[in-house]
Scaffold this active site. Structure first.
Site, PDB file in Angstrom:
ATOM      1  N   ASP A 192      86.715  62.094  29.743  1.00  0.00           N
ATOM      2  CA  ASP A 192      85.488  61.439  29.278  1.00  0.00           C
ATOM      3  C   ASP A 192      85.167  60.151  30.015  1.00  0.00           C
ATOM      4  O   ASP A 192      84.107  59.570  29.802  1.00  0.00           O
ATOM      5  CB  ASP A 192      85.687  61.030  27.808  1.00  0.00           C
ATOM      6  CG  ASP A 192      85.111  62.030  26.829  1.00  0.00           C
ATOM      7  OD1 ASP A 192      84.150  62.724  27.185  1.00  0.00           O
ATOM      8  OD2 ASP A 192      85.624  62.080  25.713  1.00  0.00           O
ATOM      9  N   GLN A 199      87.771  64.110  20.609  1.00  0.00           N
ATOM     10  CA  GLN A 199      86.397  64.174  20.112  1.00  0.00           C
ATOM     11  C   GLN A 199      86.105  62.963  19.217  1.00  0.00           C
ATOM     12  O   GLN A 199      86.865  62.656  18.305  1.00  0.00           O
ATOM     13  CB  GLN A 199      86.182  65.492  19.341  1.00  0.00           C
ATOM     14  CG  GLN A 199      84.747  65.747  18.924  1.00  0.00           C
ATOM     15  CD  GLN A 199      83.806  65.898  20.123  1.00  0.00           C
ATOM     16  OE1 GLN A 199      84.184  66.474  21.149  1.00  0.00           O
ATOM     17  NE2 GLN A 199      82.590  65.397  20.001  1.00  0.00           N
ATOM     18  N   LYS A 242      82.594  73.488  23.805  1.00  0.00           N
ATOM     19  CA  LYS A 242      83.317  73.078  25.022  1.00  0.00           C
ATOM     20  C   LYS A 242      84.337  74.147  25.422  1.00  0.00           C
ATOM     21  O   LYS A 242      84.514  74.448  26.607  1.00  0.00           O
ATOM     22  CB  LYS A 242      84.002  71.725  24.793  1.00  0.00           C
ATOM     23  CG  LYS A 242      83.018  70.560  24.691  1.00  0.00           C
ATOM     24  CD  LYS A 242      83.674  69.243  24.295  1.00  0.00           C
ATOM     25  CE  LYS A 242      82.609  68.156  24.102  1.00  0.00           C
ATOM     26  NZ  LYS A 242      83.140  66.826  23.799  1.00  0.00           N
TER      27      LYS A 242
HETATM   28  N1  LIG Z   1      84.915  62.362  23.222  1.00  0.00           N
HETATM   29  C1  LIG Z   1      83.577  62.436  23.110  1.00  0.00           C
HETATM   30  N2  LIG Z   1      83.009  62.465  21.894  1.00  0.00           N
HETATM   31  C2  LIG Z   1      81.658  62.534  21.802  1.00  0.00           C
HETATM   32  C3  LIG Z   1      80.847  62.625  22.968  1.00  0.00           C
HETATM   33  C4  LIG Z   1      81.482  62.574  24.228  1.00  0.00           C
HETATM   34  O1  LIG Z   1      80.829  62.593  25.307  1.00  0.00           O
HETATM   35  N3  LIG Z   1      82.846  62.497  24.255  1.00  0.00           N
HETATM   36  N4  LIG Z   1      79.476  62.811  22.857  1.00  0.00           N
HETATM   37  C5  LIG Z   1      78.897  63.164  21.570  1.00  0.00           C
HETATM   38  C6  LIG Z   1      78.884  64.620  21.213  1.00  0.00           C
HETATM   39  N5  LIG Z   1      78.924  65.614  22.292  1.00  0.00           N
HETATM   40  C7  LIG Z   1      80.046  65.739  23.020  1.00  0.00           C
HETATM   41  O2  LIG Z   1      81.151  65.686  22.547  1.00  0.00           O
HETATM   42  C8  LIG Z   1      77.909  66.624  22.392  1.00  0.00           C
HETATM   43  C9  LIG Z   1      76.673  66.469  21.829  1.00  0.00           C
HETATM   44  C10 LIG Z   1      75.720  67.511  21.875  1.00  0.00           C
HETATM   45  C11 LIG Z   1      76.023  68.696  22.498  1.00  0.00           C
HETATM   46  C12 LIG Z   1      75.093  69.857  22.516  1.00  0.00           C
HETATM   47  O3  LIG Z   1      75.299  70.767  23.297  1.00  0.00           O
HETATM   48  N6  LIG Z   1      74.078  69.869  21.645  1.00  0.00           N
HETATM   49  C13 LIG Z   1      73.112  70.952  21.562  1.00  0.00           C
HETATM   50  C14 LIG Z   1      72.716  71.197  20.115  1.00  0.00           C
HETATM   51  C15 LIG Z   1      73.851  71.463  19.232  1.00  0.00           C
HETATM   52  C16 LIG Z   1      73.438  71.673  17.779  1.00  0.00           C
HETATM   53  O4  LIG Z   1      72.553  72.468  17.512  1.00  0.00           O
HETATM   54  O5  LIG Z   1      74.044  71.000  16.938  1.00  0.00           O
HETATM   55  C17 LIG Z   1      71.830  70.574  22.289  1.00  0.00           C
HETATM   56  O6  LIG Z   1      71.520  69.380  22.380  1.00  0.00           O
HETATM   57  O7  LIG Z   1      71.124  71.492  22.719  1.00  0.00           O
HETATM   58  C18 LIG Z   1      77.264  68.835  23.082  1.00  0.00           C
HETATM   59  C19 LIG Z   1      78.194  67.814  23.024  1.00  0.00           C
HETATM   60  C20 LIG Z   1      79.658  62.457  20.439  1.00  0.00           C
HETATM   61  N7  LIG Z   1      81.060  62.568  20.595  1.00  0.00           N
END
Ligand SMILES: Nc1nc2c(c(=O)[nH]1)N[C@@H](CN(C=O)c1ccc(C(=O)N[C@@H](CCC(=O)O)C(=O)O)cc1)CN2
Length: 287
Positions: free
Chosen positions: A120, A97, A53
């Site tokens: 969020d 987070q 982020k």
């Molecule tokens: N406060 C928050 N916490 C969490 C949220 C949220 O929206 N707000 N969502 C999820 C996690 N999340 C954001 O925080 C999130 C999940 C996945 C990705 C991402 O870019 N994933 C990549 C792969 C990453 C890897 O290899 O591990 C992908 O899918 O290509 C970004 C953000 C829970 N917590």
């Protein structure tokens, strides 16, 4: 038949370049949007998400403010970090987070965020505005899923969507967004108490799989041509992501998100969008 890809990585890159222009325009007017993050503990996935982020912010010209607390931080210490960002004028919006380490009261922390700084859209006031139909920041993953469908011209209105999972960041708000007048989908929300998941999924034109159970949606459950969005992020023994969709869904579905490279990048892009939307609205209000 092989499904087409709902390419979150590519769409997120396009959105980021659009946002970069909007941020440049804001900065030309003397306004610098700022995103804050609060990370508690050392969960590797959460650490990666927060790091990503901040990189995204740097790429498009948003300032970022990062507060990292140890896994044994007390409720009072986490709430003090929330108070700090509530009071920081350089922080336009921010996130805590999730999940927080066990023992911390997540609802109390989310409820302490100034709702006007909630990047969020998870503060009870903003979820309430979503129910009541007033504009407010939207939860990033559900907003990202809608944007991904729109940009691939997948029809939503009049379609039957099945959401699997009732978590606060995805399942619950997803149903609320899909049933707004602007989306007009019919929604079934499935969860661990659902008696016949396969029968529910078989009726779906759109499936949002957010159960966190590897491969819970299999090819035999999929209506031909359906759009499938994989929010699951379980890990195998090598640390590789395993989603909620089994690989054989690609044979029957019309559209599928890869995982990684599908919903995750869209979640991050929508966080940036929430910040830029808010900064622009604030600039308009200020004249
Ligand atoms: N406060 C928050 N916490 C969490 C949220 C949220 O929206 N707000 N969502 C999820 C996690 N999340 C954001 O925080 C999130 C999940 C996945 C990705 C991402 O870019 N994933 C990549 C792969 C990453 C890897 O290899 O591990 C992908 O899918 O290509 C970004 C953000 C829970 N917590």
């Amino acid at each position: 038949m092989t499904a087409q890809t709902l390419d979150g990585k590519a769409v997120a890159a396009t959105i980021k370049s659009e946002l970069r222009e909007r941020v440049d325009a804001l900065r030309a007017r003397g306004i610098t949007p700022g995103l804050g993050t609060i990370l508690v503990g050392d969960d590797p996935a959460s650490r990666w998400y927060v790091g990503a982020k901040h990189k995204d912010c740097a790429e498009i010209g948003i300032e970022s403010i990062r507060i990292d607390l140890p896994a044994d931080a007390s409720q009072a210490e986490v709430e003090a970090a929330v108070d700090q960002l509530n009071a920081d004028p350089a922080c336009t919006l921010y996130i805590v987070q999730l999940p927080l380490p066990k023992g911390l009261d997540e609802n109390a922390v989310i409820g302490r965020i100034d709702p006007a700084k909630d990047a969020d859209g998870l503060h009870p006031t903003n979820l309430g505005w979503l129910v009541l139909g007033k504009a407010a920041p939207l939860p990033c993953t559900p907003r990202g899923i809608l944007e991904l469908l729109r940009r691939h011209e997948v029809e939503i209105a009049g379609r039957h969507a099945v959401v699997v999972g009732r978590g606060i960041t995805v399942g619950r708000p997803m149903g609320l967004l899909l049933t707004r007048r602007s989306e007009n989908a019919t929604v079934t929300l499935c969860h661990t108490g659902t008696q016949d998941l396969a029968a529910e999924v078989r009726r779906a034109d759109i499936v949002i799989a957010a159960a966190g159970v590897p491969g819970i949606i299999t090819g035999d459950m999929v209506k031909p041509g359906a759009a499938l969005l994989d929010v699951g992020v379980s890990r195998d023994e090598d640390g590789k992501i395993v989603g909620d969709l089994a690989p054989d869904v690609w044979e029957t579905a019309g559209w599928v998100t890869p995982n990684p490279g599908g919903v995750g990048p869209m979640t991050r892009a929508m966080l940036l969008s929430n910040v830029v939307d808010f900064s622009e609205a604030q600039a308009e209000d200020a004249g």
